[in-house]
Design a protein around this motif. Structure first.
Motif, PDB file in Angstrom:
ATOM      1  N   THR A  41       0.830  -1.210   0.000  1.00  0.00           N
ATOM      2  CA  THR A  41       0.000   0.000   0.000  1.00  0.00           C
ATOM      3  C   THR A  41       0.863   1.257   0.000  1.00  0.00           C
ATOM      4  O   THR A  41       0.568   2.228  -0.707  1.00  0.00           O
ATOM      5  CB  THR A  41      -0.936   0.000   1.221  1.00  0.00           C
ATOM      6  N   MET A  42       1.948   1.240   0.783  1.00  0.00           N
ATOM      7  CA  MET A  42       2.857   2.391   0.787  1.00  0.00           C
ATOM      8  C   MET A  42       3.481   2.574  -0.591  1.00  0.00           C
ATOM      9  O   MET A  42       3.609   3.711  -1.079  1.00  0.00           O
ATOM     10  CB  MET A  42       3.936   2.196   1.851  1.00  0.00           C
ATOM     11  N   ASN A  43       3.882   1.473  -1.216  1.00  0.00           N
ATOM     12  CA  ASN A  43       4.442   1.564  -2.575  1.00  0.00           C
ATOM     13  C   ASN A  43       3.428   2.154  -3.544  1.00  0.00           C
ATOM     14  O   ASN A  43       3.762   3.001  -4.378  1.00  0.00           O
ATOM     15  CB  ASN A  43       4.878   0.182  -3.055  1.00  0.00           C
ATOM     16  N   THR A  44       2.176   1.710  -3.440  1.00  0.00           N
ATOM     17  CA  THR A  44       1.119   2.231  -4.307  1.00  0.00           C
ATOM     18  C   THR A  44       0.921   3.727  -4.087  1.00  0.00           C
ATOM     19  O   THR A  44       0.774   4.500  -5.032  1.00  0.00           O
ATOM     20  CB  THR A  44      -0.204   1.487  -4.044  1.00  0.00           C
ATOM     21  N   VAL A 330      -6.268 -19.011   6.442  1.00  0.00           N
ATOM     22  CA  VAL A 330      -7.329 -18.225   5.787  1.00  0.00           C
ATOM     23  C   VAL A 330      -7.768 -17.085   6.697  1.00  0.00           C
ATOM     24  O   VAL A 330      -7.890 -15.928   6.267  1.00  0.00           O
ATOM     25  CB  VAL A 330      -8.529 -19.138   5.427  1.00  0.00           C
ATOM     26  N   ALA A 331      -7.996 -17.415   7.968  1.00  0.00           N
ATOM     27  CA  ALA A 331      -8.377 -16.364   8.912  1.00  0.00           C
ATOM     28  C   ALA A 331      -7.240 -15.371   9.097  1.00  0.00           C
ATOM     29  O   ALA A 331      -7.463 -14.161   9.250  1.00  0.00           O
ATOM     30  CB  ALA A 331      -8.750 -16.996  10.259  1.00  0.00           C
ATOM     31  N   GLY A 332      -5.998 -15.861   9.046  1.00  0.00           N
ATOM     32  CA  GLY A 332      -4.844 -14.983   9.217  1.00  0.00           C
ATOM     33  C   GLY A 332      -4.683 -13.999   8.081  1.00  0.00           C
ATOM     34  O   GLY A 332      -4.331 -12.830   8.299  1.00  0.00           O
ATOM     35  N   VAL A 333      -4.926 -14.450   6.848  1.00  0.00           N
ATOM     36  CA  VAL A 333      -4.837 -13.533   5.701  1.00  0.00           C
ATOM     37  C   VAL A 333      -5.880 -12.419   5.829  1.00  0.00           C
ATOM     38  O   VAL A 333      -5.579 -11.237   5.605  1.00  0.00           O
ATOM     39  CB  VAL A 333      -5.028 -14.307   4.379  1.00  0.00           C
ATOM     40  N   ALA A 334      -7.100 -12.806   6.204  1.00  0.00           N
ATOM     41  CA  ALA A 334      -8.146 -11.792   6.393  1.00  0.00           C
ATOM     42  C   ALA A 334      -7.774 -10.836   7.526  1.00  0.00           C
ATOM     43  O   ALA A 334      -7.927  -9.611   7.402  1.00  0.00           O
ATOM     44  CB  ALA A 334      -9.480 -12.477   6.699  1.00  0.00           C
ATOM     45  N   ALA A 335      -7.257 -11.413   8.623  1.00  0.00           N
ATOM     46  CA  ALA A 335      -6.857 -10.563   9.748  1.00  0.00           C
ATOM     47  C   ALA A 335      -5.681  -9.671   9.366  1.00  0.00           C
ATOM     48  O   ALA A 335      -5.548  -8.553   9.867  1.00  0.00           O
ATOM     49  CB  ALA A 335      -6.489 -11.436  10.949  1.00  0.00           C
ATOM     50  N   GLY A 336      -4.823 -10.168   8.461  1.00  0.00           N
ATOM     51  CA  GLY A 336      -3.684  -9.365   8.022  1.00  0.00           C
ATOM     52  C   GLY A 336      -4.110  -8.096   7.308  1.00  0.00           C
ATOM     53  O   GLY A 336      -3.479  -7.046   7.470  1.00  0.00           O
ATOM     54  N   VAL A 337      -5.170  -8.186   6.509  1.00  0.00           N
ATOM     55  CA  VAL A 337      -5.686  -6.981   5.844  1.00  0.00           C
ATOM     56  C   VAL A 337      -6.170  -5.977   6.903  1.00  0.00           C
ATOM     57  O   VAL A 337      -5.897  -4.772   6.817  1.00  0.00           O
ATOM     58  CB  VAL A 337      -6.827  -7.343   4.874  1.00  0.00           C
ATOM     59  N   GLY A 338      -6.876  -6.500   7.911  1.00  0.00           N
ATOM     60  CA  GLY A 338      -7.318  -5.629   9.003  1.00  0.00           C
ATOM     61  C   GLY A 338      -6.143  -5.029   9.759  1.00  0.00           C
ATOM     62  O   GLY A 338      -6.165  -3.847  10.142  1.00  0.00           O
ATOM     63  N   LEU A 339      -5.088  -5.832   9.969  1.00  0.00           N
ATOM     64  CA  LEU A 339      -3.887  -5.328  10.640  1.00  0.00           C
ATOM     65  C   LEU A 339      -3.228  -4.225   9.822  1.00  0.00           C
ATOM     66  O   LEU A 339      -2.775  -3.211  10.376  1.00  0.00           O
ATOM     67  CB  LEU A 339      -2.911  -6.482  10.858  1.00  0.00           C
ATOM     68  N   VAL A 341      -4.695  -2.175   7.747  1.00  0.00           N
ATOM     69  CA  VAL A 341      -5.516  -0.964   7.890  1.00  0.00           C
ATOM     70  C   VAL A 341      -5.226  -0.300   9.248  1.00  0.00           C
ATOM     71  O   VAL A 341      -5.115   0.928   9.340  1.00  0.00           O
ATOM     72  CB  VAL A 341      -7.016  -1.310   7.761  1.00  0.00           C
ATOM     73  N   GLY A 342      -5.096  -1.129  10.294  1.00  0.00           N
ATOM     74  CA  GLY A 342      -4.770  -0.581  11.607  1.00  0.00           C
ATOM     75  C   GLY A 342      -3.421   0.115  11.611  1.00  0.00           C
ATOM     76  O   GLY A 342      -3.272   1.197  12.205  1.00  0.00           O
ATOM     77  N   LEU A 343      -2.423  -0.480  10.945  1.00  0.00           N
ATOM     78  CA  LEU A 343      -1.106   0.156  10.850  1.00  0.00           C
ATOM     79  C   LEU A 343      -1.187   1.470  10.083  1.00  0.00           C
ATOM     80  O   LEU A 343      -0.515   2.447  10.423  1.00  0.00           O
ATOM     81  CB  LEU A 343      -0.123  -0.790  10.151  1.00  0.00           C
ATOM     82  N   LEU A 350       0.532   9.293  13.523  1.00  0.00           N
ATOM     83  CA  LEU A 350       1.898   9.728  13.772  1.00  0.00           C
ATOM     84  C   LEU A 350       2.371  10.751  12.744  1.00  0.00           C
ATOM     85  O   LEU A 350       3.495  11.248  12.842  1.00  0.00           O
ATOM     86  CB  LEU A 350       2.842   8.526  13.763  1.00  0.00           C
ATOM     87  N   GLY A 351       1.550  11.031  11.732  1.00  0.00           N
ATOM     88  CA  GLY A 351       1.899  12.076  10.773  1.00  0.00           C
ATOM     89  C   GLY A 351       2.141  11.607   9.356  1.00  0.00           C
ATOM     90  O   GLY A 351       2.274  12.426   8.455  1.00  0.00           O
ATOM     91  N   MET A 352       2.216  10.302   9.110  1.00  0.00           N
ATOM     92  CA  MET A 352       2.378   9.797   7.743  1.00  0.00           C
ATOM     93  C   MET A 352       1.017   9.376   7.227  1.00  0.00           C
ATOM     94  O   MET A 352       0.492   8.336   7.609  1.00  0.00           O
ATOM     95  CB  MET A 352       3.354   8.619   7.691  1.00  0.00           C
ATOM     96  N   GLU A 353       0.444  10.189   6.372  1.00  0.00           N
ATOM     97  CA  GLU A 353      -0.904   9.943   5.893  1.00  0.00           C
ATOM     98  C   GLU A 353      -0.939   8.801   4.876  1.00  0.00           C
ATOM     99  O   GLU A 353      -0.207   8.809   3.888  1.00  0.00           O
ATOM    100  CB  GLU A 353      -1.477  11.214   5.247  1.00  0.00           C
ATOM    101  N   LEU A 354      -1.779   7.822   5.151  1.00  0.00           N
ATOM    102  CA  LEU A 354      -2.008   6.720   4.219  1.00  0.00           C
ATOM    103  C   LEU A 354      -3.506   6.505   4.123  1.00  0.00           C
ATOM    104  O   LEU A 354      -4.193   6.457   5.145  1.00  0.00           O
ATOM    105  CB  LEU A 354      -1.320   5.441   4.703  1.00  0.00           C
TER     106      LEU A 354
END
Length: 857
Positions: A41-44, A330-339, A341-343, A350-354
């Motif tokens: 996402t940061m690369n995008t 499978v649950a981990g991949v879905a949770a990873g997307v949520g993680l 978004v949380g990051l 903290l000031g870095m807009e994403l």
């Protein structure tokens, strides 16, 4: 098909027992997937930003600094304005616009508060041109139309409460100037956090570059049908080879490359912590399947008696592991997307807009997550599966949970001792290494071998260590405590594996704590020994000290002297003709008072004479340089001169290790005035007896320049400690994932152990053990396992940290400090971790029906 049906039946029959193992897989996969989604996402985000701001072809000076670098003299490299008209006349050019951009600015509001970002992103001042409408649109007001008008990006305006009509002061190397906000803009793509202010072209040239008639780059647009490469070739032919030309794709690649270091460090660091979590999860999965196999010994024996082969039993357990890995992944991949978004939300705070609009889930992310989760789970279950395949039909006639093979225990013990001894030898070799490179390899080998050794030998250590902990912790609880001790000792292999999961996380915590504390102690000791200046003035973002701030500083009452410290790029040729690219430090002669540098030859004060310099002892030894030799120094953008070596400084400390010194006066003689760099740091000392007054006066003098901080030696030490502490806190936060997985392992072990001992628990309750005593017994068992893991982990980590510090001593950080308060706190905290882990298993054990428990098989 029979194997699959059996596996499915067993999996769903024991789904409660599998749940915590599935959570461990989920957490580990989520961290990997979240990291990949976050960095993609940061690369995008940056790719879209680069694509939206780049013209078809960009012309810039050949010597222009990279986008993320601040020019040392505060002035970006420039192009003549006449180049714009020259480019416009080239065939294939639709339009050309001259641009002015500078990152060497600080913008403050009417309250003298810096409105720049705190995330490390730059403050960028640019001229307004039609090209800006590619990436932004005016949200309110209008574009800047004169010297007293400025436009600011909307995110900065919102964050700092700025509105139309407010006044902003811009601090540049050419001086300060003020303007009123006449408009705000919103980015069409995500702005990752930079503060951007826009001025009209004449104002930007005069205030940022020092005079009109200059630009920092020319943006060129092609006519329809003309490719970027063709346009670049045509423009190059017209303007000659004195400029750097880049197509839009090349600009994007350069921007991507400038961000690659930061993104890669973040990506691989987070993946490293995910790997640690996977390693800890392996112990949980091994324990889970080992206990399930032990509890189903009679069932497996019956399966073997009615015709199931070893291979079928083995495959049945592996299929269960496959199902576990699949569900958790499978649950981990879905949770990873949520993680992810949380990051992103955290980074925005903290000031870095994403923006979630740029959320990127590449097809490789779920593939990697699923593959890792499934492969790791199946591999972790392989040994228990082999053990299940070895169960004989006669096992159907015995009780479940047969003891482990004694010979296997002896082999394991010998192997563990050998690995630990080899690892210890490698750590000793690392601590005695003469060079950091080979020493680092020994350190890595020692860490791996000692970790493996402790894991393997853990069951052997469990007996002695748990008994010792029992005397200190458990015996005060009477019979309940002794039963808890015996339960922990009943299966040393299980206790060792459970404790090993916690050991890994705490070993890393202890090792990093030792390294961090030693770094702070070493730096503090060196500051006390070598720094003589009372005050240090510098910018946290690396901004050089602008002349007006330096002038205010020099006028401060109560100061004995002020020392400038500049860096300049130069090529140094030794007497043998070997050329070295170096950063030459140019300082005032008073620097010898402000930093006490030991010399191995010559006198450092003489290096500040006309035509003189000093070199470090490492450079002198490598290049055969001695006092009296002359070195040829080619100053970037200036003269090439011969400077006499008047001193050789000892490269023993960390501060200015390897520095080459010359005087500010020498620098001024051989560089054009506009190319003389500003000071990166300014040192100052007070007159005797006026330290307190001078300290406050310095702060008052620099109050109009909030980008700079005045620190006395006590402040500087505290800042250093805070910086190391913040870094360690981030690492501890990431390691918390591994510790959470380890806690799940303790919970799972206890829960399965309670199921395994159902009948025993029923009998104990029947002969008078109360529910409260039963729960206490299980809690104490958990506490002693956690303390066992903590003891191993902290001891191992302190060994790693001590060896690492010996390597750091080669770089000048020679003080070893063990952070005993942290070590003791972690050890005591482990007991509370054990208590927490036992809450649910103890509660479930206490609720068992006594008669049903006694009647259970």
């Amino acid at each position: 098909m029979t194997v699959l049906k059996t596996s499915l039946r067993n999996f769903f029959a024991h789904k409660g027992r599998m749940a915590l193992s599935a959570v461990a897989v989920l957490l580990s996969v989520a961290f990997v997937s979240g990291t990949l989604v976050f960095t993609d996402t940061m690369n995008t985000t940056f790719d879209k930003l680069f694509a939206s701001t780049a013209s078809d072809v960009t012309v810039s000076p050949k010597a222009a600094a990279a986008d993320d670098e601040i020019p040392q003299n505060g002035r970006p490299e420039t192009l003549p304005a006449s180049l714009v008209e020259q480019v416009r006349k080239v065939e294939g050019v639709k339009d050309a616009q001259g641009s002015v951009a500078s990152t060497s600015v600080t913008v403050v509001d009417a309250r003298n508060k810096n409105v720049g970002p705190t995330s490390g992103a730059p403050t960028i001042a640019v001229n307004w041109t039609p090209n800006e409408l590619r990436s932004v649109e005016i949200a309110s007001g209008h574009e800047p139309r004169g010297p007293t008008e400025v436009v600011v990006d909307g995110a900065t305006a919102q964050k700092h409460g700025l509105k139309l009509g407010d006044e902003l002061r811009t601090i540049a190397v050419t001086g300060d100037f003020t303007a009123k906000i006449v408009g705000t803009v919103e980015f069409k793509v995500t702005n990752p956090g930079a503060t951007v202010v826009y001025f009209d072209t004449a104002t930007a040239q005069r205030e940022l570059l020092g005079k009109t008639g200059l630009f920092t780059q020319v943006s060129v647009d092609a006519k329809p049908g003309v490719s970027d490469d063709a346009l670049k070739a045509d423009v190059a032919a017209a303007v000659g080879g004195g400029y750097k030309l880049q197509t839009a794709a090349e600009v994007a690649d350069a921007g991507r490359e400038s961000m690659a270091g930061f993104l890669d460090v973040m990506k691989y660091a987070m993946l490293g912590f995910a790997g640690i979590a996977f390693l800890v999860g392996i112990f949980l999965i091994v324990n889970t399947f080992s206990m399930l196999v032990a509890q189903r010994t009679r069932e497996i024996g019956l399966m073997r008696a009615i015709g199931s082969s070893r291979r079928q039993v083995n495959r049945s357990v592996l299929v269960e592991a496959l199902l576990l890995g699949l569900v958790g992944s499978v649950a981990g991949v879905a949770a990873g997307v949520g993680l992810a978004v949380g990051l992103m939300k955290l980074m925005s705070a903290l000031g870095m807009e994403l923006s979630t609009r740029d959320l990127t889930v590449a097809w490789t992310t779920p593939v990697v997550g699923l593959a890792l989760g499934i492969v790791v789970t199946v591999l972790a279950a392989y040994v228990p599966a082999r053990r299940a395949g070895k169960v004989s039909p006669m096992a159907a006639l015995r009780d479940a949970g047969t003891p482990a093979d004694g010979r296997a225990g002896r082999v394991r013990g010998v192997l563990g001792i050998v690995l630990t001894a080899a690892g210890a030898a490698a750590l000793v070799a690392a601590s005695r290494a003469a060079e950091a490179g080979p020493g680092s390899l020994w350190l890595g080998l020692g860490v791996v071998l000692t970790l493996l050794g402790f894991v393997v030998v853990g069951p052997l250590l469990a007996g002695a260590v748990v008994r010792a902990l029992g005397v200190v912790v458990l015996r005060i609880f009477g019979p309940v405590g002794r039963m808890a001790e015996r339960n922990a000792l009943r299966n040393p292999r299980r206790t060792g594996a459970t404790a090993a999961a916690l050991m890994i996380g705490l070993a890393l915590v202890a090792g990093l704590s030792v390294v961090g504390s030693s770094m702070v102690a070493s730096a503090t000791e060196e500051l006390d020994r070598s720094v003589g200046a009372d005050y240090i003035v510098q910018s946290a973002t690396g901004q050089p000290v602008v002349p007006q701030a330096l002038a205010a500083l020099e006028k401060t009452p109560g100061l004995d002297h002020v020392t400038e410290y500049k860096w300049v790029d130069a090529k140094v040729t030794d007497p043998r003709g070997k050329v070295t690219t170096a950063d030459l430090a140019a300082t005032d002669p008073t620097y010898v008072k402000d930093l006490r540098r030991e010399t191995t030859a010559g006198t450092l004060t003489e290096a500040y004479g006309e035509g003189a310099m000093s070199v470090g002892s490492d450079y002198a030894a490598e290049h055969g340089v001695k006092v009296g030799d002359s070195l040829t120094v080619a100053f970037k953008g200036g003269d090439t001169v011969k400077l006499k070596v008047a001193a050789i400084t000892a490269d023993t400390g960390q501060v200015d290790k390897g520095a080459m010194y010359t005087s500010v006066a020498t620098l001024a003689r051989h560089l054009p005035a506009e190319r003389v760099p500003n000071s990166l740091i300014v040192l100052a000392s007070a007159k005797d007896g006026q330290e307190t007054q001078a300290y406050q006066a310095l702060k008052d003098a620099l109050a109009p320049y909030p980008q700079y901080k005045v620190s006395n030696q006590a402040d500087y030490k505290e800042e250093l400690q805070d910086q190391v502490g913040q870094l360690l806190n981030i690492v501890y936060g990431l390691l918390a994932l591994a510790i959470v997985v380890a806690v799940l392992g303790v919970v799972n072990t206890l829960a399965l152990s309670v199921v395994e001992r159902t009948r025993e628990i029923g009998l104990m309750r029947a002969i008078g053990l109360s529910r409260r005593q039963l729960r206490r017994m299980i809690r104490l068992e958990s506490v002693v396992i956690a303390l066992f893991g903590a003891l191993l982990g902290l001891g191992l980590g302190m060994g790693w940290g001590t060896a690492a510090q010996k390597l750091l001593a080669l770089e000048g950080l020679g003080v070893l400090e063990i952070p005993w308060p942290t070590i003791v706190t972690v050890f005591v905290g482990s007991a509370f971790v054990g208590l927490f882990a036992a809450l649910v298993p103890a509660f479930r054990a206490g609720r068992m029906n006594v008669l049903n428990a006694i009647a259970s098989e």
